[in-house]
Design a protein around this motif. Sequence first.
Motif, short mmCIF file in Angstrom:
data_model
loop_
_atom_site.label_atom_id
_atom_site.label_comp_id
_atom_site.label_asym_id
_atom_site.label_seq_id
_atom_site.Cartn_x
_atom_site.Cartn_y
_atom_site.Cartn_z
N UNK A 1 47.20 24.17 69.84
CA UNK A 1 48.24 25.19 70.00
C UNK A 1 49.59 24.54 70.26
N UNK A 2 49.64 23.65 71.24
CA UNK A 2 50.91 23.01 71.59
C UNK A 2 51.39 22.09 70.47
N UNK A 3 50.46 21.45 69.78
CA UNK A 3 50.84 20.54 68.69
C UNK A 3 51.42 21.29 67.49
N UNK A 4 51.12 22.58 67.41
CA UNK A 4 51.58 23.38 66.27
C UNK A 4 52.61 24.44 66.66
N UNK A 5 53.32 24.19 67.74
CA UNK A 5 54.45 25.03 68.10
C UNK A 5 54.16 26.23 68.96
N UNK A 6 52.92 26.35 69.46
CA UNK A 6 52.58 27.45 70.34
C UNK A 6 52.77 27.10 71.79
N UNK A 7 52.42 28.04 72.66
CA UNK A 7 52.54 27.85 74.11
C UNK A 7 51.23 28.19 74.79
N UNK A 8 50.94 27.50 75.88
CA UNK A 8 49.77 27.82 76.69
C UNK A 8 50.21 28.73 77.82
N UNK A 9 49.83 29.99 77.74
CA UNK A 9 50.17 30.95 78.80
C UNK A 9 49.21 30.86 79.97
N UNK A 10 47.94 30.64 79.68
CA UNK A 10 46.93 30.47 80.72
C UNK A 10 46.03 29.31 80.32
N UNK A 11 45.99 28.28 81.15
CA UNK A 11 45.21 27.09 80.85
C UNK A 11 43.72 27.44 80.71
N UNK A 12 42.98 26.65 79.94
CA UNK A 12 41.54 26.90 79.83
C UNK A 12 40.88 26.98 81.19
N UNK A 13 40.03 27.97 81.34
CA UNK A 13 39.34 28.18 82.61
C UNK A 13 37.88 28.54 82.35
N UNK A 14 37.04 28.18 83.32
CA UNK A 14 35.63 28.48 83.23
C UNK A 14 35.35 29.86 83.80
N UNK A 15 34.60 30.65 83.07
CA UNK A 15 34.10 31.93 83.57
C UNK A 15 32.62 31.71 83.86
N UNK A 16 32.25 31.65 85.12
CA UNK A 16 30.90 31.21 85.49
C UNK A 16 29.81 31.85 84.64
N UNK A 17 29.01 31.00 84.04
CA UNK A 17 27.83 31.36 83.25
C UNK A 17 28.17 32.03 81.92
N UNK A 18 29.36 32.62 81.80
CA UNK A 18 29.67 33.42 80.62
C UNK A 18 30.33 32.63 79.49
N UNK A 19 31.28 31.75 79.82
CA UNK A 19 31.99 31.00 78.80
C UNK A 19 33.28 30.42 79.34
N UNK A 20 34.18 30.09 78.44
CA UNK A 20 35.49 29.54 78.80
C UNK A 20 36.55 30.34 78.06
N UNK A 21 37.69 30.53 78.72
CA UNK A 21 38.75 31.31 78.11
C UNK A 21 40.10 30.65 78.33
N UNK A 22 41.07 31.07 77.54
CA UNK A 22 42.46 30.66 77.71
C UNK A 22 43.32 31.71 77.02
N UNK A 23 44.63 31.65 77.30
CA UNK A 23 45.55 32.58 76.66
C UNK A 23 46.75 31.80 76.16
N UNK A 24 47.12 32.06 74.91
CA UNK A 24 48.18 31.31 74.26
C UNK A 24 49.24 32.24 73.68
N UNK A 25 50.38 31.65 73.37
CA UNK A 25 51.40 32.32 72.58
C UNK A 25 51.56 31.58 71.28
#
Length: 271
Positions: free
Chosen positions: A90-114
């Motif tokens: 995302x950052x290498x292609x001109x986007x922004x990281x709004x919320x850094x990758x985070x672990x959701x216990x047992x369920x998965x991993x998420x992040x939010x970008x622009x």
Amino acid sequence: MPTPDITPGAPCWIDLMTSSTDTAKQFYGELFGWDFQTGDQEKYAGYITAHKNGKKVAGIMQKQEDQATMPDTWSTYLRTDDVTATAAAVTANGGQVYMEPMDVPEQGHMAFFGDPSGAAVGVWQPREMRGYELVAEPGTAAWHELHTKEYDTAVKFYQEVFGWDTDVMSDTPEFRYTTLGAGREAKAGIMDASSYLPAEVPSKWEVYFAVEDADAAIDKAVSMGASLVDGPDDTPFGRLATLTDPTGAMFKIIADTARAPRPEAGQPAEA
């Protein structure tokens, strides 16, 4: 309907950030026939999962105090197999990281970008929670669409970052539209919104929900405090309307889910 075949880069989940989860549950429960399950407060901050016919279809979360000035919003999440690598892309292609990758216990991993055009999009790397389990049925997500003011840049971004294999549906000055996949296999769309999105409205992802009868759904929604923003209009893909829910979150409805509800050429959907 079988569980959706969610490939990397494709939409896999939606959720609503709302100022009132009670209002949202009452509204969408009545409108779409959803049931709800609230997650553990300590592990999942009370995240609410909506079900239709026993299948996961969406999430609802309460806005926090530091989010009070943000509008209530539906968000689309794209599937990734490596959320950390996606953040770097995302950052290498001109986007922004709004919320850094985070672990959701047992369920998965998420992040939010622009993306480079300013549209916010979530990503989900699954573990136990694979994504939504029912789509394109009444009361479930039917289509995901990016309205962007920087069309060429956005198309390239989703190709490079999420590996989209795209198909150009139209490329005229009046109507430019690209899809993830082609024809009935398409899973999302990108529309050139530079000619109609007001200056103060950023590029944005929008979610369509399938309904059996658009006019009846509109009447029911309005009776519960929703507002009709645009439509209903007949298109080659069904009868379409744009609404806001009682707290102001925008969403679209489409009455025919036989094919992806892409707008009619020359008649872009209203913001």
